[in-house]
Motif scaffolding. Structure first.
Motif, PDB file in Angstrom:
ATOM      1  N   PHE A   1      15.651  13.388  -7.835  1.00 37.71           N
ATOM      2  CA  PHE A   1      16.135  12.430  -6.844  1.00 37.71           C
ATOM      3  C   PHE A   1      16.379  13.105  -5.506  1.00 37.71           C
ATOM      4  CE2 PHE A   1      17.688  10.770 -10.965  1.00 37.71           C
ATOM      5  CZ  PHE A   1      17.061   9.525 -10.959  1.00 37.71           C
ATOM      6  N   ASP A   2      15.402  13.835  -5.018  1.00 34.49           N
ATOM      7  CA  ASP A   2      15.564  14.452  -3.703  1.00 34.49           C
ATOM      8  C   ASP A   2      15.777  13.360  -2.656  1.00 34.49           C
ATOM      9  OD1 ASP A   2      15.117  16.892  -4.883  1.00 34.49           O
ATOM     10  OD2 ASP A   2      12.975  16.921  -4.391  1.00 34.49           O
ATOM     11  N   PRO A   3      16.683  13.563  -1.698  1.00 30.61           N
ATOM     12  CA  PRO A   3      16.947  12.536  -0.689  1.00 30.61           C
ATOM     13  C   PRO A   3      15.674  12.110   0.045  1.00 30.61           C
ATOM     14  CG  PRO A   3      18.628  14.233  -0.596  1.00 30.61           C
ATOM     15  CD  PRO A   3      17.573  14.732  -1.538  1.00 30.61           C
ATOM     16  N   THR A   4      15.551  10.820   0.295  1.00 30.92           N
ATOM     17  CA  THR A   4      14.413  10.311   1.055  1.00 30.92           C
ATOM     18  C   THR A   4      14.587  10.648   2.534  1.00 30.92           C
ATOM     19  OG1 THR A   4      15.494   8.181   1.454  1.00 30.92           O
ATOM     20  CG2 THR A   4      14.194   8.397  -0.578  1.00 30.92           C
ATOM     21  N   THR A   5      13.547  10.414   3.303  1.00 23.90           N
ATOM     22  CA  THR A   5      13.621  10.649   4.751  1.00 23.90           C
ATOM     23  C   THR A   5      14.751   9.841   5.369  1.00 23.90           C
ATOM     24  OG1 THR A   5      11.237  11.036   4.800  1.00 23.90           O
ATOM     25  CG2 THR A   5      12.311  10.528   6.896  1.00 23.90           C
ATOM     26  N   TRP A   6      14.906   8.596   4.913  1.00 23.17           N
ATOM     27  CA  TRP A   6      15.963   7.724   5.436  1.00 23.17           C
ATOM     28  C   TRP A   6      17.342   8.293   5.098  1.00 23.17           C
ATOM     29  CZ3 TRP A   6      16.750   3.899   8.718  1.00 23.17           C
ATOM     30  CH2 TRP A   6      17.858   3.080   8.580  1.00 23.17           C
ATOM     31  N   GLU A   7      17.507   8.748   3.876  1.00 27.43           N
ATOM     32  CA  GLU A   7      18.795   9.320   3.485  1.00 27.43           C
ATOM     33  C   GLU A   7      19.104  10.595   4.269  1.00 27.43           C
ATOM     34  OE1 GLU A   7      20.223   9.155  -0.779  1.00 27.43           O
ATOM     35  OE2 GLU A   7      18.069   8.915  -1.029  1.00 27.43           O
TER      36      GLU A   7
ATOM     37  N   ASP B   1       0.832  -1.202   0.000  1.00 29.49           N
ATOM     38  CA  ASP B   1       0.000   0.000   0.000  1.00 29.49           C
ATOM     39  C   ASP B   1       0.871   1.259   0.000  1.00 29.49           C
ATOM     40  OD1 ASP B   1      -1.734   2.035   0.422  1.00 29.49           O
ATOM     41  OD2 ASP B   1      -2.738   1.148   2.142  1.00 29.49           O
ATOM     42  N   HIS B   2       0.856   1.972  -1.116  1.00 30.81           N
ATOM     43  CA  HIS B   2       1.735   3.124  -1.290  1.00 30.81           C
ATOM     44  C   HIS B   2       1.401   4.265  -0.338  1.00 30.81           C
ATOM     45  CE1 HIS B   2      -1.672   2.957  -4.019  1.00 30.81           C
ATOM     46  NE2 HIS B   2      -1.837   4.212  -3.755  1.00 30.81           N
ATOM     47  N   LYS B   3       0.152   4.314   0.127  1.00 30.05           N
ATOM     48  CA  LYS B   3      -0.243   5.426   1.008  1.00 30.05           C
ATOM     49  C   LYS B   3       0.508   5.355   2.336  1.00 30.05           C
ATOM     50  CE  LYS B   3      -4.930   5.751  -0.869  1.00 30.05           C
ATOM     51  NZ  LYS B   3      -6.356   5.564  -0.572  1.00 30.05           N
ATOM     52  N   SER B   4       0.619   4.136   2.896  1.00 27.01           N
ATOM     53  CA  SER B   4       1.246   4.008   4.209  1.00 27.01           C
ATOM     54  C   SER B   4       2.745   3.790   4.111  1.00 27.01           C
ATOM     55  CB  SER B   4       0.622   2.845   4.982  1.00 27.01           C
ATOM     56  OG  SER B   4       0.833   1.621   4.287  1.00 27.01           O
ATOM     57  N   GLN B   5       3.222   3.247   2.973  1.00 27.12           N
ATOM     58  CA  GLN B   5       4.618   2.859   2.886  1.00 27.12           C
ATOM     59  C   GLN B   5       5.512   3.954   2.312  1.00 27.12           C
ATOM     60  OE1 GLN B   5       5.936  -0.142   4.014  1.00 27.12           O
ATOM     61  NE2 GLN B   5       3.930  -0.347   4.941  1.00 27.12           N
ATOM     62  N   GLY B   6       4.953   4.844   1.488  1.00 28.99           N
ATOM     63  CA  GLY B   6       5.719   5.979   0.985  1.00 28.99           C
ATOM     64  C   GLY B   6       6.973   5.566   0.237  1.00 28.99           C
ATOM     65  N   ASN B   7       8.143   6.059   0.709  1.00 28.69           N
ATOM     66  CA  ASN B   7       9.405   5.792   0.035  1.00 28.69           C
ATOM     67  C   ASN B   7       9.722   4.310  -0.033  1.00 28.69           C
ATOM     68  OD1 ASN B   7      10.110   8.484  -0.522  1.00 28.69           O
ATOM     69  ND2 ASN B   7      10.873   8.778   1.548  1.00 28.69           N
TER      70      ASN B   7
ATOM     71  N   GLU C   1      26.303   0.405  -6.868  1.00 29.06           N
ATOM     72  CA  GLU C   1      25.115  -0.400  -6.551  1.00 29.06           C
ATOM     73  C   GLU C   1      24.284   0.273  -5.471  1.00 29.06           C
ATOM     74  OE1 GLU C   1      25.681  -4.376  -5.386  1.00 29.06           O
ATOM     75  OE2 GLU C   1      26.446  -5.067  -7.312  1.00 29.06           O
ATOM     76  N   LYS C   2      24.958   0.668  -4.376  1.00 28.46           N
ATOM     77  CA  LYS C   2      24.244   1.292  -3.264  1.00 28.46           C
ATOM     78  C   LYS C   2      23.636   2.629  -3.681  1.00 28.46           C
ATOM     79  CE  LYS C   2      26.644  -0.810   0.662  1.00 28.46           C
ATOM     80  NZ  LYS C   2      25.423  -1.346   1.280  1.00 28.46           N
ATOM     81  N   GLY C   3      24.378   3.383  -4.473  1.00 27.36           N
ATOM     82  CA  GLY C   3      23.856   4.655  -4.938  1.00 27.36           C
ATOM     83  C   GLY C   3      22.630   4.487  -5.814  1.00 27.36           C
ATOM     84  N   LEU C   4      22.658   3.514  -6.715  1.00 28.85           N
ATOM     85  CA  LEU C   4      21.501   3.259  -7.576  1.00 28.85           C
ATOM     86  C   LEU C   4      20.299   2.792  -6.766  1.00 28.85           C
ATOM     87  CD1 LEU C   4      23.267   1.552 -10.607  1.00 28.85           C
ATOM     88  CD2 LEU C   4      22.060   3.743 -10.640  1.00 28.85           C
ATOM     89  N   ASN C   5      20.530   1.952  -5.759  1.00 31.74           N
ATOM     90  CA  ASN C   5      19.422   1.506  -4.924  1.00 31.74           C
ATOM     91  C   ASN C   5      18.769   2.672  -4.185  1.00 31.74           C
ATOM     92  OD1 ASN C   5      19.627  -1.201  -5.633  1.00 31.74           O
ATOM     93  ND2 ASN C   5      20.998  -1.695  -3.948  1.00 31.74           N
ATOM     94  N   SER C   6      19.582   3.607  -3.737  1.00 34.75           N
ATOM     95  CA  SER C   6      19.031   4.778  -3.047  1.00 34.75           C
ATOM     96  C   SER C   6      18.276   5.687  -4.013  1.00 34.75           C
ATOM     97  CB  SER C   6      20.152   5.568  -2.366  1.00 34.75           C
ATOM     98  OG  SER C   6      20.734   4.827  -1.310  1.00 34.75           O
ATOM     99  N   LEU C   7      18.820   5.889  -5.199  1.00 33.20           N
ATOM    100  CA  LEU C   7      18.129   6.717  -6.181  1.00 33.20           C
ATOM    101  C   LEU C   7      16.836   6.063  -6.640  1.00 33.20           C
ATOM    102  CD1 LEU C   7      20.648   8.462  -6.110  1.00 33.20           C
ATOM    103  CD2 LEU C   7      20.637   8.496  -8.621  1.00 33.20           C
ATOM    104  N   ALA C   8      16.787   4.730  -6.632  1.00 31.82           N
ATOM    105  CA  ALA C   8      15.557   4.026  -7.003  1.00 31.82           C
ATOM    106  C   ALA C   8      14.413   4.402  -6.071  1.00 31.82           C
ATOM    107  CB  ALA C   8      15.782   2.508  -6.963  1.00 31.82           C
ATOM    108  N   ALA C   9      14.714   4.559  -4.788  1.00 29.10           N
ATOM    109  CA  ALA C   9      13.681   4.943  -3.821  1.00 29.10           C
ATOM    110  C   ALA C   9      13.311   6.410  -3.934  1.00 29.10           C
ATOM    111  CB  ALA C   9      14.165   4.639  -2.402  1.00 29.10           C
ATOM    112  N   ALA C  10      14.247   7.220  -4.419  1.00 25.50           N
ATOM    113  CA  ALA C  10      14.031   8.673  -4.451  1.00 25.50           C
ATOM    114  C   ALA C  10      13.419   9.163  -5.753  1.00 25.50           C
ATOM    115  CB  ALA C  10      15.366   9.384  -4.213  1.00 25.50           C
ATOM    116  N   ALA C  11      13.401   8.326  -6.788  1.00 19.11           N
ATOM    117  CA  ALA C  11      12.998   8.775  -8.122  1.00 19.11           C
ATOM    118  C   ALA C  11      11.562   9.278  -8.148  1.00 19.11           C
ATOM    119  CB  ALA C  11      13.170   7.636  -9.125  1.00 19.11           C
ATOM    120  N   ARG C  12      11.363  10.488  -8.682  1.00 16.56           N
ATOM    121  CA  ARG C  12      10.036  11.063  -8.857  1.00 16.56           C
ATOM    122  C   ARG C  12       9.974  11.725 -10.234  1.00 16.56           C
ATOM    123  NH1 ARG C  12      10.130   8.578  -4.863  1.00 16.56           N
ATOM    124  NH2 ARG C  12       9.102   8.938  -2.862  1.00 16.56           N
ATOM    125  N   ALA C  13       8.818  11.618 -10.861  1.00 18.38           N
ATOM    126  CA  ALA C  13       8.642  12.182 -12.208  1.00 18.38           C
ATOM    127  C   ALA C  13       8.356  13.674 -12.099  1.00 18.38           C
ATOM    128  CB  ALA C  13       7.513  11.458 -12.931  1.00 18.38           C
TER     129      ALA C  13
END
Length: 535
Positions: free
Chosen positions: A384-390, A329-335, A366-378
């Protein structure tokens, strides 16, 4: 209590039955079955590659449970029960569980070779002979069950039905009750009454091998497979589900809100970015459609939180010719939903475009791409603004004055978590440095220093050249490898993967030396200023 190890006790059965299943992958068993799914559960789509799956449900209600995290620290997570119904047509009437249920055990032996089951008693149930199995999918940091697998294997003649429930310790009782109820409702369809329209036969073209095809031929086959994927998936959607397509991503959702579609657009933008940044450095010129499923409920899969190599192994074991990404569920899971979906798109793209190059990417990339995967927005193409975790890791690293230098990230082994317990801030800190450097090298800030703006492309070009130089040696080594005659495609793919990983460190060293050969002290100073400014 007797335990049935799938990877050893039934090895002969696994090998022989896998060959049989492989020859009929495009023809799913059309069994006239009737059964009552759990009340109020949501039906999920099954995917084209799952040749034996006919239906899947998830309990929208999630329950929280506690587990041991790194170093024994306690953490909590919520999970939902998931029911899969699989059907096989197999012969076997011997008194052992391996001979009574060769289809299911062979499939599990291939997908989860380390899994072992505790078999239960054999019971009669409405014309079916049913056996219960129970296994632990994976454990927490101190060896306690974190995700379990409850199974009822039901047989009538040559028809084998597997009712498979994934659950957590907190939801086990509910899962067992639901599984028993479904098993009791299982029966062949009555004469003259058609069974519910479950999964349709899979198109055989999905398993056409690309070995030996040139660039043009492989691109043509991928296009044909993509059309087959889309046609089958759309035709097999459960009631209430919709399919929308954008930029090589097929989004399946039952949610009427805009957020699910937003996720699809974000993933299409992310895939377009991968194409733009890496497309000139990969061996093939096409990639197949990625199927992204968004659903309510929380289905926890260990492979989603493992590193990219573990996800890669899972895809090889399943013989998955394209990416199937399940997203909570994207609403509760977000990033977190973006992370699951983005990593799936990333792995699928590389698997199609250049799996050999994928095996030798540096750890920081690898780690950088995984982080950008979570941050990607159209946004404006893709952002690729940093996520809350980043941001948590960035703040922690900045406060402790522990920002890794760009030079160390590029030229030294990337730091790992090690053996000691780490706080969540420390884990976030380890992951943020690579992402910040990748943002710097691929973003507009690098334009202020021409060598920095060209460095990522230069590094990828050098690494791709290393792959081309090593490919004949890998092919020759594979030809000399004494794999058993009954080895499957994934056995051969796994062996190829091992050969590349064994060469990766030296290849990375040579590529970095070549890419940075003309860098001066002033260049490093300029890159370091850009890199630190990102924090």
């Amino acid at each position: 209590m007797n335990r049935l190890p799938l990877h050893s006790a039934i090895l002969a059965s696994v090998l022989s039955v896998c060959a049989m299943a492989g020859s009929s992958r495009g023809r799913a068993v059309q069994a006239p079955l009737q059964f009552a799914p759990p009340k109020d559960w949501q039906r999920l789509p099954v995917m084209p590659h799952e040749a034996h799956h006919i239906a899947r449900w998830i309990d929208p209600a999630a329950k929280a449970h506690e587990y041991a995290f790194q170093g024994g620290a306690k953490a909590r997570e919520s999970t939902s029960n998931v029911l899969d119904v699989l059907v096989f047509s197999t012969a076997g009437d011997q008194p052992t569980i391996e001979s009574r249920h060769p289809g299911y055990l062979a499939l599990m032996g291939r997908e989860l070779p380390g899994l072992s089951f505790v078999p239960g008693a054999v019971e009669a149930n409405g014309g079916f002979e049913c056996t219960s199995l129970e296994g632990v999918l994976y454990e927490d940091a101190v060896g306690q069950p974190r995700r379990c697998l409850l199974v009822r294997l039901c047989r009538q003649g040559d028809l084998e039905v597997a009712l498979q429930m994934r659950c957590s310790p907190a939801t086990r009782a509910d899962a067992e009750a639901a599984l028993v109820a479904v098993a009791k409702s299982l029966k062949p369809a009555r004469a003259g009454k058609s069974a519910p329209p479950w999964a349709a036969p899979r198109p055989a073209i999905l398993w056409r091998d690309m070995a030996g095809l040139d660039v043009v031929e492989s691109a043509k086959l991928m296009a044909e497979q993509s059309q087959a994927i889309k046609a089958w998936t759309k035709a097999s959607l459960p009631p209430g589900w919709k399919a929308t397509e954008e930029g090589g991503v097929l989004l399946l959702h039952a949610d009427k809100s805009a957020e699910a579609k937003d996720l699809g657009r974000d993933m299409a933008a992310w895939r377009a970015w991968l194409e733009a940044r890496f497309g000139d450095h990969v061996a093939r010129k096409a990639a197949r459609t990625t199927v992204l499923t968004v659903y309510r409920g929380v289905e926890y899969e260990q492979s989603r939180r493992d590193d990219a190599n573990a996800q890669d192994l899972r895809r090889l074991r399943q013989g998955m010719p394209f990416s199937i990404v399940g997203c909570e569920d994207h609403k509760s899971q977000g990033n977190w939903s973006h992370s699951i979906a983005g990593r799936g798109v990333l792995e699928a793209w590389f698997e199609d475009r250049d799996p050999d190059l994928r095996r030798v990417l540096p750890t920081w990339l690898e780690k950088g791409l995984n982080s950008l995967a979570a941050a990607a927005r159209a946004k404006g193409g893709v952002s690729f603004d940093p996520t809350t975790w980043e941001r948590r890791g960035i703040q922690f690293a900045s406060a402790k004055d522990r920002i890794l230098s760009a030079r160390d990230i590029l030229t030294k082994p990337y730091p790992s978590a090690g053996q000691g317990p780490l706080s969540s801030d420390q884990v976030a800190e380890l992951e943020c440095h690579a992402a910040q450097l990748l943002r710097t090298l691929s973003g507009p800030a690098a334009r202020a220093h021409e060598p920095s703006s060209r460095l990522l492309d230069r590094l990828l070009w050098c690494l791709a050249r290393q792959v081309e130089r090593e490919r004949p040696a890998v092919d020759e080594a594979l030809a000399k490898t004494n794999l058993p005659a009954e080895a499957t495609d994934w056995d051969r793919a796994l062996e190829r993967r091992r050969h590349w990983i064994g060469r990766a460190q030296e290849m990375q060293r040579k590529a970095v030396e070549e890419a940075l050969a003309d860098w001066t002290a002033k260049d490093w100073e300029a890159l370091e200023r850009l890199h630190r400014a990102a924090y």
